[in-house]
Design an enzyme around this catalytic site. Structure first.
Site, PDB file in Angstrom:
ATOM      1  N   TRP A  37       0.868  -1.188   0.000  1.00  0.00           N
ATOM      2  CA  TRP A  37       0.000   0.000   0.000  1.00  0.00           C
ATOM      3  C   TRP A  37       0.898   1.230   0.000  1.00  0.00           C
ATOM      4  O   TRP A  37       1.852   1.307   0.778  1.00  0.00           O
ATOM      5  CB  TRP A  37      -0.927   0.033   1.223  1.00  0.00           C
ATOM      6  CG  TRP A  37      -1.644   1.356   1.264  1.00  0.00           C
ATOM      7  CD1 TRP A  37      -2.705   1.716   0.498  1.00  0.00           C
ATOM      8  CD2 TRP A  37      -1.290   2.512   2.048  1.00  0.00           C
ATOM      9  NE1 TRP A  37      -3.040   3.028   0.750  1.00  0.00           N
ATOM     10  CE2 TRP A  37      -2.199   3.539   1.700  1.00  0.00           C
ATOM     11  CE3 TRP A  37      -0.300   2.781   2.997  1.00  0.00           C
ATOM     12  CZ2 TRP A  37      -2.138   4.811   2.264  1.00  0.00           C
ATOM     13  CZ3 TRP A  37      -0.238   4.053   3.562  1.00  0.00           C
ATOM     14  CH2 TRP A  37      -1.162   5.051   3.196  1.00  0.00           C
ATOM     15  N   GLU A  96      -3.049  -2.970  -2.548  1.00  0.00           N
ATOM     16  CA  GLU A  96      -4.190  -2.357  -1.850  1.00  0.00           C
ATOM     17  C   GLU A  96      -4.420  -0.911  -2.283  1.00  0.00           C
ATOM     18  O   GLU A  96      -3.531  -0.072  -2.182  1.00  0.00           O
ATOM     19  CB  GLU A  96      -3.914  -2.383  -0.329  1.00  0.00           C
ATOM     20  CG  GLU A  96      -4.999  -1.691   0.491  1.00  0.00           C
ATOM     21  CD  GLU A  96      -4.675  -1.651   1.993  1.00  0.00           C
ATOM     22  OE1 GLU A  96      -3.519  -1.942   2.371  1.00  0.00           O
ATOM     23  OE2 GLU A  96      -5.586  -1.323   2.767  1.00  0.00           O
ATOM     24  N   LYS A 109      -6.985   2.727  -2.255  1.00  0.00           N
ATOM     25  CA  LYS A 109      -7.627   3.546  -1.237  1.00  0.00           C
ATOM     26  C   LYS A 109      -8.445   4.631  -1.907  1.00  0.00           C
ATOM     27  O   LYS A 109      -8.195   4.996  -3.050  1.00  0.00           O
ATOM     28  CB  LYS A 109      -6.545   4.153  -0.344  1.00  0.00           C
ATOM     29  CG  LYS A 109      -7.057   4.828   0.906  1.00  0.00           C
ATOM     30  CD  LYS A 109      -5.906   5.159   1.841  1.00  0.00           C
ATOM     31  CE  LYS A 109      -6.417   5.836   3.112  1.00  0.00           C
ATOM     32  NZ  LYS A 109      -5.374   5.992   4.112  1.00  0.00           N
ATOM     33  N   ASP A 161      -9.721  -3.196   1.555  1.00  0.00           N
ATOM     34  CA  ASP A 161      -9.789  -2.690   2.929  1.00  0.00           C
ATOM     35  C   ASP A 161     -11.199  -2.155   3.142  1.00  0.00           C
ATOM     36  O   ASP A 161     -11.646  -1.264   2.409  1.00  0.00           O
ATOM     37  CB  ASP A 161      -8.741  -1.589   3.127  1.00  0.00           C
ATOM     38  CG  ASP A 161      -8.676  -1.081   4.563  1.00  0.00           C
ATOM     39  OD1 ASP A 161      -9.749  -0.752   5.107  1.00  0.00           O
ATOM     40  OD2 ASP A 161      -7.577  -0.993   5.129  1.00  0.00           O
ATOM     41  N   HIS A 169     -11.973   1.600   3.067  1.00  0.00           N
ATOM     42  CA  HIS A 169     -11.470   2.409   1.963  1.00  0.00           C
ATOM     43  C   HIS A 169     -12.482   2.694   0.864  1.00  0.00           C
ATOM     44  O   HIS A 169     -12.111   2.847  -0.301  1.00  0.00           O
ATOM     45  CB  HIS A 169     -10.250   1.737   1.320  1.00  0.00           C
ATOM     46  CG  HIS A 169      -9.024   1.835   2.168  1.00  0.00           C
ATOM     47  ND1 HIS A 169      -7.791   1.435   1.742  1.00  0.00           N
ATOM     48  CD2 HIS A 169      -8.847   2.298   3.424  1.00  0.00           C
ATOM     49  CE1 HIS A 169      -6.891   1.624   2.695  1.00  0.00           C
ATOM     50  NE2 HIS A 169      -7.519   2.150   3.736  1.00  0.00           N
ATOM     51  N   HIS A 205      -8.665  -6.488   4.334  1.00  0.00           N
ATOM     52  CA  HIS A 205      -8.245  -5.715   5.494  1.00  0.00           C
ATOM     53  C   HIS A 205      -9.531  -5.328   6.197  1.00  0.00           C
ATOM     54  O   HIS A 205     -10.255  -4.443   5.725  1.00  0.00           O
ATOM     55  CB  HIS A 205      -7.497  -4.450   5.071  1.00  0.00           C
ATOM     56  CG  HIS A 205      -6.024  -4.616   5.043  1.00  0.00           C
ATOM     57  ND1 HIS A 205      -5.146  -3.560   4.948  1.00  0.00           N
ATOM     58  CD2 HIS A 205      -5.250  -5.736   5.119  1.00  0.00           C
ATOM     59  CE1 HIS A 205      -3.903  -4.028   4.951  1.00  0.00           C
ATOM     60  NE2 HIS A 205      -3.946  -5.336   5.043  1.00  0.00           N
ATOM     61  N   ASP A 229     -12.511   8.622   8.871  1.00  0.00           N
ATOM     62  CA  ASP A 229     -11.474   7.682   9.311  1.00  0.00           C
ATOM     63  C   ASP A 229     -11.784   6.269   8.853  1.00  0.00           C
ATOM     64  O   ASP A 229     -12.919   5.807   8.966  1.00  0.00           O
ATOM     65  CB  ASP A 229     -11.348   7.701  10.835  1.00  0.00           C
ATOM     66  CG  ASP A 229     -10.287   6.718  11.304  1.00  0.00           C
ATOM     67  OD1 ASP A 229      -9.148   6.809  10.814  1.00  0.00           O
ATOM     68  OD2 ASP A 229     -10.600   5.824  12.112  1.00  0.00           O
ATOM     69  N   ASP A 242     -10.145   3.549  10.048  1.00  0.00           N
ATOM     70  CA  ASP A 242      -9.411   2.589  10.881  1.00  0.00           C
ATOM     71  C   ASP A 242      -9.895   2.473  12.321  1.00  0.00           C
ATOM     72  O   ASP A 242      -9.083   2.346  13.236  1.00  0.00           O
ATOM     73  CB  ASP A 242      -7.922   2.961  10.872  1.00  0.00           C
ATOM     74  CG  ASP A 242      -7.347   2.922   9.463  1.00  0.00           C
ATOM     75  OD1 ASP A 242      -7.278   1.824   8.910  1.00  0.00           O
ATOM     76  OD2 ASP A 242      -7.000   3.974   8.933  1.00  0.00           O
ATOM     77  N   ASP A 282      -7.078  -4.320  10.073  1.00  0.00           N
ATOM     78  CA  ASP A 282      -6.346  -3.069   9.883  1.00  0.00           C
ATOM     79  C   ASP A 282      -7.085  -1.934  10.585  1.00  0.00           C
ATOM     80  O   ASP A 282      -7.972  -1.318   9.999  1.00  0.00           O
ATOM     81  CB  ASP A 282      -6.177  -2.775   8.384  1.00  0.00           C
ATOM     82  CG  ASP A 282      -5.294  -1.554   8.143  1.00  0.00           C
ATOM     83  OD1 ASP A 282      -4.700  -1.063   9.124  1.00  0.00           O
ATOM     84  OD2 ASP A 282      -5.204  -1.099   6.990  1.00  0.00           O
TER      85      ASP A 282
HETATM   86  C1  RNT Z   1      -3.719   2.593   4.726  1.00  0.00           C
HETATM   87  C2  RNT Z   1      -3.857   1.148   4.430  1.00  0.00           C
HETATM   88  C3  RNT Z   1      -2.747   0.291   4.946  1.00  0.00           C
HETATM   89  C4  RNT Z   1      -2.273   0.713   6.316  1.00  0.00           C
HETATM   90  C5  RNT Z   1      -1.231  -0.216   6.917  1.00  0.00           C
HETATM   91  C6  RNT Z   1      -0.613   0.353   8.141  1.00  0.00           C
HETATM   92  O1  RNT Z   1      -4.858   3.304   4.514  1.00  0.00           O
HETATM   93  O2  RNT Z   1      -5.085   0.669   4.901  1.00  0.00           O
HETATM   94  O3  RNT Z   1      -3.125  -1.030   4.910  1.00  0.00           O
HETATM   95  O4  RNT Z   1      -3.324   0.853   7.218  1.00  0.00           O
HETATM   96  O5  RNT Z   1      -0.321  -0.544   5.963  1.00  0.00           O
HETATM   97 ZN    ZN Z   2      -5.466  -1.457   4.889  1.00  0.00          ZN
END
Ligand code: RNT
Ligand code: ZN
Length: 423
Positions: free
Chosen positions: A189, A230, A232, A263, A266, A290, A298, A300, A330
């Site tokens: 990523w 990955e 985003k 993810d 994302h 992920h 956000d 995460d 993640d």
């Molecule tokens: C970032 C990605 C990635 C990170 C990690 C720390 O938006 O999701 O996967 O969170 O590599």
């Molecule tokens: Zn991720």
């Protein structure tokens, strides 16, 4: 070790009967569940800090908020915290490590020169626990990524540095796979993007494609290492333009036979991420999930047992995808006990998988095929009040993990005895 609780056994026996009556074999579901590994991300334990002391902030559009005391300051502390979390999570899982967690013995080793030896302690730790490991090149927290550009950087020299980092990481991934006897997934990523109106959207994408091709040029035995990519939607500071978005990487993964990473944080908030699985898996062999929880901007937050996570688990089970999808976590939250964050997040994913495995899926499929959507809706609602909790408690007890809030008491004790003593 907690003493077995008779009520748990009795409740489980009754629950099993309820499920059997609708055609669900609980023991079979639990057997399947305990064979599904979740890859625990090392970075929840220290706010994505790593141990290089490069003096660089996180950058890359990533942000960790909160300052809860007790974060791991060394790799030993991080492993100890992981041990604690893993002791409260049923099943055998994996560790997902970032390259910035290298242990170089005080020597400065730049990212393009990393070697498997710098991860020996991690590999030994995983081996002793019979765990597999996954890996990630780190394209942030580094002076050469300070402007937010890496593999798509306009400067050829900087691009080459990050290509070399990727090559080094694939070799490390293969060494991990070899040492642990289970394939390592190495996930790429990058943060590259622009804050505002971007007139050249094409150039950076062409550069990214060339960089990835250069990085992946040398084939690696897929039994040892698999490459994943990955995308985003946006990051802080890359709100307008992200070089590697989903269409870019889906195309890349299909044409280059790579693992496509999804993810769950994302995407646009109203998109149904679970619905991407059966589409992507029509064209790529493997997906890396992920699992995360997006909240407004956000991506995460700690994973909880929410509808979207349940739907992801349902798609994995209903589609028969469990052997083609790698499940990783993640998220990072520095405002709560970090060990508790791992425990809650991982257990939420496991609970979602268990719920999915306990679905009366044969009956639901039949109703759908017959066009009886009334019964399909009614049955799906009915399954929400089935005695799932009794099965979960039994599963924990069978793995010698305290039921109810017992795990939290243990984490609080660890906080008082270990975490609170860290400066
Ligand atoms: C970032 C990605 C990635 C990170 C990690 C720390 O938006 O999701 O996967 O969170 O590599
Ligand atoms: Zn991720």
């Amino acid at each position: 070790m907690p003493s077995p609780n008779k009520n748990v056994d009795q409740a489980f026996a009754l629950a099993k009967e309820r499920y059997a009556a609708i055609g669900v074999d609980v023991d079979k579901a639990l057997e399947k569940l305990s064979a599904i590994p979740i890859s625990l991300h090392c970075w929840q334990g220290d706010d994505v800090g790593g141990f290089e002391n490069a003096g660089e902030g996180l950058g890359a559009g990533l942000a960790v908020t909160g300052n809860y005391p007790g974060k791991a300051r060394t790799a030993d502390e991080l492993r100890k915290d992981l041990d604690e979390a893993l002791s409260l999570i049923p099943g055998t899982h994996r560790l997902n490590l970032h390259a910035s967690y290298a242990e170089t013995g005080g020597k400065k080793v730049d990212r393009d020169a990393l070697e498997p030896a710098h991860f020996k302690n991690w590999i030994d730790w995983a081996k002793a626990k019979k765990m597999g490991m996954d890996f990630n090149p780190t394209y942030f927290s580094h002076p050469k990524a300070a402007d937010g550009w890496t593999l798509a950087h306009p400067d050829k020299g900087i691009r080459q540095f990050w290509i070399d980092h990727g090559i080094a990481c694939r070799k490390i991934g293969a060494a991990i796979g070899e040492a642990l006897g289970t394939t390592c997934v190495t996930n790429v990523w990058i943060p590259d993007g622009m804050k505002d109106q971007t007139v050249d959207r094409k150039g950076p994408r062409e550069r990214l494609m060339q960089s990835l091709d250069a990085m992946f040029e040398k084939p690696i035995d897929p039994r040892l290492n698999l490459d994943a990519v990955e995308g985003k939607l946006f990051g802080i500071g890359s709100e307008t333009y992200v070089v590697g978005m989903h269409e870019f990487y889906l195309g890349y993964a299909i044409t280059r036979k790579k693992v496509y990473t999804i993810d769950s944080g994302h995407f646009h908030p109203t998109e149904v991420v679970a619905d991407k699985l059966s589409q992507a898996l029509a064209y790529v062999d493997r997906v890396l999930m992920h699992v995360s929880r997006g909240v407004r901007w956000d991506s995460d937050h700690v994973v909880l047992l929410t509808d979207d996570i349940e739907l992801i688990a349902q798609e994995l089970v209903r589609g028969g995808y469990l052997d083609r999808v790698h499940i990783g976590l993640d998220f990072f939250d520095a405002s709560i006990n970090r060990v508790a964050a791992w425990v809650v997040g991982t257990r939420s994913m496991i609970k979602a998988l268990l719920l999915a495995l306990l679905e009366p899926i044969d009956e639901l499929r039949k109703l759908e095929a017959e066009g009886d959507y009334t019964s399909r809706m009614a049955l799906l609602e009915e399954s929400k009040t089935l005695p799932f909790g009794a099965v979960w408690d039994h599963y924990l007890q069978s793995k010698n993990i305290p039921i109810g809030r017992g795990w939290l008491d243990q984490v609080k004790k660890y906080e008082a005895e270990v975490l609170s003593k860290r400066g």
